[in-house]
Design a protein around this motif. Structure first.
Motif, PDB file in Angstrom:
ATOM      1  N   PRO A   1     -23.283  -0.780  -7.844  1.00 30.07           N
ATOM      2  CA  PRO A   1     -24.158   0.338  -7.451  1.00 30.07           C
ATOM      3  C   PRO A   1     -24.972   0.090  -6.191  1.00 30.07           C
ATOM      4  CG  PRO A   1     -24.940  -0.709  -9.469  1.00 30.07           C
ATOM      5  CD  PRO A   1     -23.628  -1.337  -9.138  1.00 30.07           C
ATOM      6  N   GLU A   2     -25.070  -1.153  -5.747  1.00 25.37           N
ATOM      7  CA  GLU A   2     -25.813  -1.456  -4.524  1.00 25.37           C
ATOM      8  C   GLU A   2     -24.961  -1.315  -3.264  1.00 25.37           C
ATOM      9  OE1 GLU A   2     -27.687  -5.282  -4.961  1.00 25.37           O
ATOM     10  OE2 GLU A   2     -28.638  -4.697  -6.844  1.00 25.37           O
ATOM     11  N   LYS A   3     -23.648  -1.205  -3.432  1.00 24.23           N
ATOM     12  CA  LYS A   3     -22.725  -1.102  -2.296  1.00 24.23           C
ATOM     13  C   LYS A   3     -22.205   0.326  -2.235  1.00 24.23           C
ATOM     14  CE  LYS A   3     -23.310  -5.460  -1.732  1.00 24.23           C
ATOM     15  NZ  LYS A   3     -24.293  -5.883  -0.760  1.00 24.23           N
ATOM     16  N   LYS A   4     -22.735   1.106  -1.291  1.00 25.52           N
ATOM     17  CA  LYS A   4     -22.358   2.516  -1.236  1.00 25.52           C
ATOM     18  C   LYS A   4     -22.496   3.080   0.165  1.00 25.52           C
ATOM     19  CE  LYS A   4     -26.874   3.610  -3.102  1.00 25.52           C
ATOM     20  NZ  LYS A   4     -27.569   4.130  -4.253  1.00 25.52           N
ATOM     21  N   ALA A   5     -21.899   4.258   0.346  1.00 24.30           N
ATOM     22  CA  ALA A   5     -21.994   5.002   1.609  1.00 24.30           C
ATOM     23  C   ALA A   5     -21.947   6.488   1.282  1.00 24.30           C
ATOM     24  CB  ALA A   5     -20.848   4.624   2.538  1.00 24.30           C
ATOM     25  N   ASP A   6     -22.587   7.265   2.127  1.00 23.33           N
ATOM     26  CA  ASP A   6     -22.547   8.715   1.973  1.00 23.33           C
ATOM     27  C   ASP A   6     -21.305   9.236   2.694  1.00 23.33           C
ATOM     28  OD1 ASP A   6     -24.068  11.343   1.292  1.00 23.33           O
ATOM     29  OD2 ASP A   6     -23.423  11.571   3.377  1.00 23.33           O
ATOM     30  N   VAL A   7     -20.520  10.022   1.965  1.00 28.25           N
ATOM     31  CA  VAL A   7     -19.331  10.627   2.557  1.00 28.25           C
ATOM     32  C   VAL A   7     -19.475  12.142   2.426  1.00 28.25           C
ATOM     33  CG1 VAL A   7     -16.817  10.728   2.566  1.00 28.25           C
ATOM     34  CG2 VAL A   7     -17.970   8.627   1.843  1.00 28.25           C
ATOM     35  N   ALA A   8     -19.994  12.758   3.465  1.00 31.56           N
ATOM     36  CA  ALA A   8     -20.168  14.214   3.495  1.00 31.56           C
ATOM     37  C   ALA A   8     -20.864  14.732   2.241  1.00 31.56           C
ATOM     38  CB  ALA A   8     -18.828  14.909   3.715  1.00 31.56           C
ATOM     39  N   GLY A   9     -21.965  14.096   1.886  1.00 29.97           N
ATOM     40  CA  GLY A   9     -22.761  14.557   0.755  1.00 29.97           C
ATOM     41  C   GLY A   9     -22.432  13.921  -0.576  1.00 29.97           C
ATOM     42  N   VAL A  10     -21.410  13.086  -0.634  1.00 28.19           N
ATOM     43  CA  VAL A  10     -21.047  12.386  -1.867  1.00 28.19           C
ATOM     44  C   VAL A  10     -21.389  10.910  -1.691  1.00 28.19           C
ATOM     45  CG1 VAL A  10     -19.167  11.704  -3.418  1.00 28.19           C
ATOM     46  CG2 VAL A  10     -19.169  13.987  -2.392  1.00 28.19           C
ATOM     47  N   SER A  11     -22.164  10.373  -2.614  1.00 23.97           N
ATOM     48  CA  SER A  11     -22.470   8.944  -2.597  1.00 23.97           C
ATOM     49  C   SER A  11     -21.285   8.214  -3.218  1.00 23.97           C
ATOM     50  CB  SER A  11     -23.748   8.659  -3.385  1.00 23.97           C
ATOM     51  OG  SER A  11     -24.048   7.286  -3.309  1.00 23.97           O
ATOM     52  N   VAL A  12     -20.578   7.450  -2.390  1.00 22.25           N
ATOM     53  CA  VAL A  12     -19.397   6.717  -2.844  1.00 22.25           C
ATOM     54  C   VAL A  12     -19.776   5.246  -2.968  1.00 22.25           C
ATOM     55  CG1 VAL A  12     -17.029   6.050  -2.264  1.00 22.25           C
ATOM     56  CG2 VAL A  12     -17.834   8.359  -1.742  1.00 22.25           C
ATOM     57  N   ASN A  13     -19.525   4.688  -4.150  1.00 25.42           N
ATOM     58  CA  ASN A  13     -19.806   3.285  -4.395  1.00 25.42           C
ATOM     59  C   ASN A  13     -18.552   2.445  -4.160  1.00 25.42           C
ATOM     60  OD1 ASN A  13     -21.842   4.828  -6.178  1.00 25.42           O
ATOM     61  ND2 ASN A  13     -22.666   2.771  -6.025  1.00 25.42           N
ATOM     62  N   PHE A  14     -18.785   1.169  -3.851  1.00 23.77           N
ATOM     63  CA  PHE A  14     -17.700   0.229  -3.601  1.00 23.77           C
ATOM     64  C   PHE A  14     -17.888  -0.984  -4.498  1.00 23.77           C
ATOM     65  CE2 PHE A  14     -18.486   2.733   0.183  1.00 23.77           C
ATOM     66  CZ  PHE A  14     -17.227   3.280   0.389  1.00 23.77           C
ATOM     67  N   CYS A  15     -16.880  -1.851  -4.509  1.00 20.78           N
ATOM     68  CA  CYS A  15     -16.926  -3.022  -5.382  1.00 20.78           C
ATOM     69  C   CYS A  15     -17.690  -4.186  -4.753  1.00 20.78           C
ATOM     70  CB  CYS A  15     -15.509  -3.455  -5.747  1.00 20.78           C
ATOM     71  SG  CYS A  15     -14.465  -3.889  -4.330  1.00 20.78           S
ATOM     72  N   CYS A  16     -17.683  -4.245  -3.430  1.00 19.18           N
ATOM     73  CA  CYS A  16     -18.248  -5.425  -2.778  1.00 19.18           C
ATOM     74  C   CYS A  16     -18.762  -5.101  -1.376  1.00 19.18           C
ATOM     75  CB  CYS A  16     -17.186  -6.523  -2.688  1.00 19.18           C
ATOM     76  SG  CYS A  16     -15.773  -6.071  -1.654  1.00 19.18           S
ATOM     77  N   GLY A  17     -19.393  -6.069  -0.778  1.00 19.24           N
ATOM     78  CA  GLY A  17     -19.908  -5.918   0.580  1.00 19.24           C
ATOM     79  C   GLY A  17     -18.813  -5.730   1.611  1.00 19.24           C
ATOM     80  N   ASN A  18     -17.638  -6.317   1.388  1.00 20.44           N
ATOM     81  CA  ASN A  18     -16.530  -6.148   2.335  1.00 20.44           C
ATOM     82  C   ASN A  18     -16.083  -4.689   2.396  1.00 20.44           C
ATOM     83  OD1 ASN A  18     -16.465  -8.844   3.059  1.00 20.44           O
ATOM     84  ND2 ASN A  18     -14.880  -9.371   1.577  1.00 20.44           N
ATOM     85  N   CYS A  19     -15.918  -4.068   1.236  1.00 21.01           N
ATOM     86  CA  CYS A  19     -15.507  -2.656   1.204  1.00 21.01           C
ATOM     87  C   CYS A  19     -16.595  -1.763   1.791  1.00 21.01           C
ATOM     88  CB  CYS A  19     -15.158  -2.229  -0.219  1.00 21.01           C
ATOM     89  SG  CYS A  19     -13.611  -2.953  -0.828  1.00 21.01           S
ATOM     90  N   GLU A  20     -17.850  -2.078   1.464  1.00 21.65           N
ATOM     91  CA  GLU A  20     -18.959  -1.302   2.012  1.00 21.65           C
ATOM     92  C   GLU A  20     -18.989  -1.424   3.540  1.00 21.65           C
ATOM     93  OE1 GLU A  20     -23.711  -0.817   1.173  1.00 21.65           O
ATOM     94  OE2 GLU A  20     -22.937  -2.851   1.455  1.00 21.65           O
ATOM     95  N   ALA A  21     -18.795  -2.631   4.056  1.00 22.60           N
ATOM     96  CA  ALA A  21     -18.803  -2.844   5.506  1.00 22.60           C
ATOM     97  C   ALA A  21     -17.650  -2.098   6.181  1.00 22.60           C
ATOM     98  CB  ALA A  21     -18.724  -4.334   5.823  1.00 22.60           C
TER      99      ALA A  21
END
Length: 151
Positions: A99-119
Motif C-alpha cells: 500500500p505504500e507503493k502507488k501512483a495516480d493513473v488518471a484518477g485511479v490510485s494504482v498500487n504496486f508490489c515494490c519500489g522497482n515497479c513504483e519507480a
C-alpha cells in the motif's frame, strides 16, 4: 412569526441539501466515454467483464462492441475508476500489493508490489502508464470485477 420561522427552516434545509448534493457530485469520478473521451452517461452502457461501461451517446456502444480490444485500456480504467473493479495484485508483476507503493493513473490510485515497479510507473508518461496498468493482460492479473463495492 411561526410561518416565517417555518419558511426559513425549509429554505435552510433546501440550501443545505443542495450543497450536500453538490459536494457528493464533486466527489464522484469524472467518467469519460472510452470511445470518444467525452463525459459518459449511465443512460448508455454495455456489460463488460462483469461490470458496466458507460458511454456518451447511443453510437459509441456500437463502436465499442464491434472492437472492444481497441478500447480495452480505457474501459478497464473506467471499471477501476467507478469502483466496479478492485485491485488485488500488482499490474506489472501480479505480486502482492504494497500500500505504500502507488501512483495516480488518471484518477485511479494504482498500487504496486515494490519500489522497482513504483519507480517504473513514475518514470512513465500518464498515457504510457495507463496502457501498462490497464491493458487486458495487466487488468487480468491485477483486478477482480464484481467484488468491489460501487463508489
Amino acid at each position: 412569526m411561526k410561518k416565517f420561522s417555518a419558511t426559513l427552516a425549509v429554505a435552510a434545509f433546501a440550501f443545505v441539501s443542495v450543497l450536500a448534493f453538490a459536494a457528493d457530485d464533486a466527489k464522484a469520478p469524472k467518467v469519460t466515454c472510452p470511445v470518444s473521451g467525452k463525459p459518459a452517461s449511465a443512460e448508455h452502457t454495455v456489460d463488460y467483464k462483469g461490470g458496466e461501461v458507460q458511454f456518451c451517446c447511443p453510437n459509441c456502444p456500437k463502436a465499442f462492441t464491434a472492437n472492444p480490444e481497441k478500447f480495452a485500456v480505457k474501459a478497464n480504467h473506467q471499471l477501476a475508476l467507478t469502483g466496479q473493479a478492485e485491485q488485488v495484485a500488482c499490474p506489472f508483476t501480479g505480486g502482492k500489493l504494497n500500500p505504500e507503493k502507488k501512483a495516480d493513473v488518471a484518477g485511479v490510485s494504482v498500487n504496486f508490489c515494490c519500489g522497482n515497479c513504483e519507480a517504473k510507473a513514475k518514470a512513465m508518461s500518464q498515457e504510457e502508464l495507463m496502457t501498462k496498468a490497464f491493458s487486458d493482460e495487466a487488468f487480468a492479473k491485477a483486478y477482480k470485477v464484481g467484488e468491489a463495492e460501487s463508489k
